[in-house]
Design a protein around this motif. Structure first.
Motif, PDB file in Angstrom:
ATOM      1  N   TYR A   1      -5.006   4.162  -2.088  1.00 10.99           N
ATOM      2  CA  TYR A   1      -3.350   3.765  -1.473  1.00 10.99           C
ATOM      3  C   TYR A   1      -2.756   4.992  -1.655  1.00 10.99           C
ATOM      4  O   TYR A   1      -2.780   5.330  -2.500  1.00 10.99           O
ATOM      5  CB  TYR A   1      -3.393   2.294  -2.062  1.00 10.99           C
ATOM      6  CG  TYR A   1      -4.063   1.583  -1.619  1.00 10.99           C
ATOM      7  CD1 TYR A   1      -4.085   0.686  -0.784  1.00 10.99           C
ATOM      8  CD2 TYR A   1      -5.322   1.204  -2.188  1.00 10.99           C
ATOM      9  CE1 TYR A   1      -5.437  -0.150  -0.318  1.00 10.99           C
ATOM     10  CE2 TYR A   1      -6.464   0.591  -1.723  1.00 10.99           C
ATOM     11  CZ  TYR A   1      -6.368  -0.447  -0.823  1.00 10.99           C
ATOM     12  OH  TYR A   1      -6.912  -1.135  -0.020  1.00 10.99           O
TER      13      TYR A   1
ATOM     14  N   THR B   1       5.614   2.985  -0.880  1.00 12.09           N
ATOM     15  CA  THR B   1       4.146   2.626  -0.749  1.00 12.09           C
ATOM     16  C   THR B   1       4.109   3.669   1.330  1.00 12.09           C
ATOM     17  O   THR B   1       4.984   3.389   1.573  1.00 12.09           O
ATOM     18  CB  THR B   1       2.862   1.108   0.103  1.00 12.09           C
ATOM     19  OG1 THR B   1       4.509   0.581   1.382  1.00 12.09           O
ATOM     20  CG2 THR B   1       4.002   0.664  -1.008  1.00 12.09           C
TER      21      THR B   1
ATOM     22  N   SER C   1      -2.352   5.757   4.028  1.00 15.03           N
ATOM     23  CA  SER C   1      -3.753   6.476   3.597  1.00 15.03           C
ATOM     24  C   SER C   1      -4.390   5.775   4.933  1.00 15.03           C
ATOM     25  O   SER C   1      -4.960   5.051   5.625  1.00 15.03           O
ATOM     26  CB  SER C   1      -4.091   6.023   2.234  1.00 15.03           C
ATOM     27  OG  SER C   1      -5.427   7.035   2.067  1.00 15.03           O
TER      28      SER C   1
END
Length: 134
Positions: free
Chosen positions: A97, A88, A91
């Motif tokens: 995402y 991940t 953002s």
């Protein structure tokens, strides 16, 4: 006489509850959809790609979901067993995402993910197809 009054009151209360519940709209995990911000990505190491989570009833992005499962593979190219880890990333756009991965080969990649949306009891699951190009 008192019995009739109580049962009539109970029936009235039940009628109000039924009528009130008919106007309540409960969402389900099918009311959400993951969409690629761009289906085309850069082949190579550490490529960034963005995914938007949308409420299909309103068309609006869904912020603050917790993505907890991801899988990237080359199923669109017939190579489902060829996978690559996904990280991940951050953002700044609500409902979007960000992720990073190594697109080691050009071609189609399938990204499967699952998330919890605030206020929803079910897990939202989806998959998108990305096209890695040199």
């Amino acid at each position: 006489m008192t019995k009739l009054s109580l049962s009539g009151g109970a029936m009235l209360l039940a009628g109000i509850l039924v009528a009130g519940s008919a106007t309540v709209s409960l969402a389900s995990s099918r009311d959400y959809e993951f969409q690629p911000v761009s289906p085309n990505v850069k082949q190579g190491q550490g490529s960034l790609f963005l995914v938007r989570l949308v409420d299909k009833r309103t068309g609006k992005p869904v912020p603050d979901a917790v993505v907890f499962t991801t899988r990237m593979d080359m199923a669109p190219e017939g190579m489902e067993m060829m996978t690559t880890p996904v990280e991940t990333s951050s953002s700044t756009e609500p409902g979007v995402y960000a992720f990073k991965t190594d697109f080691t080969m050009a071609g189609g990649w399938r990204f499967k993910l699952a998330a919890k949306v605030q206020g929803e009891p079910d897990t939202v699951q989806g998959e998108i197809v990305l096209k890695a190009t040199p």
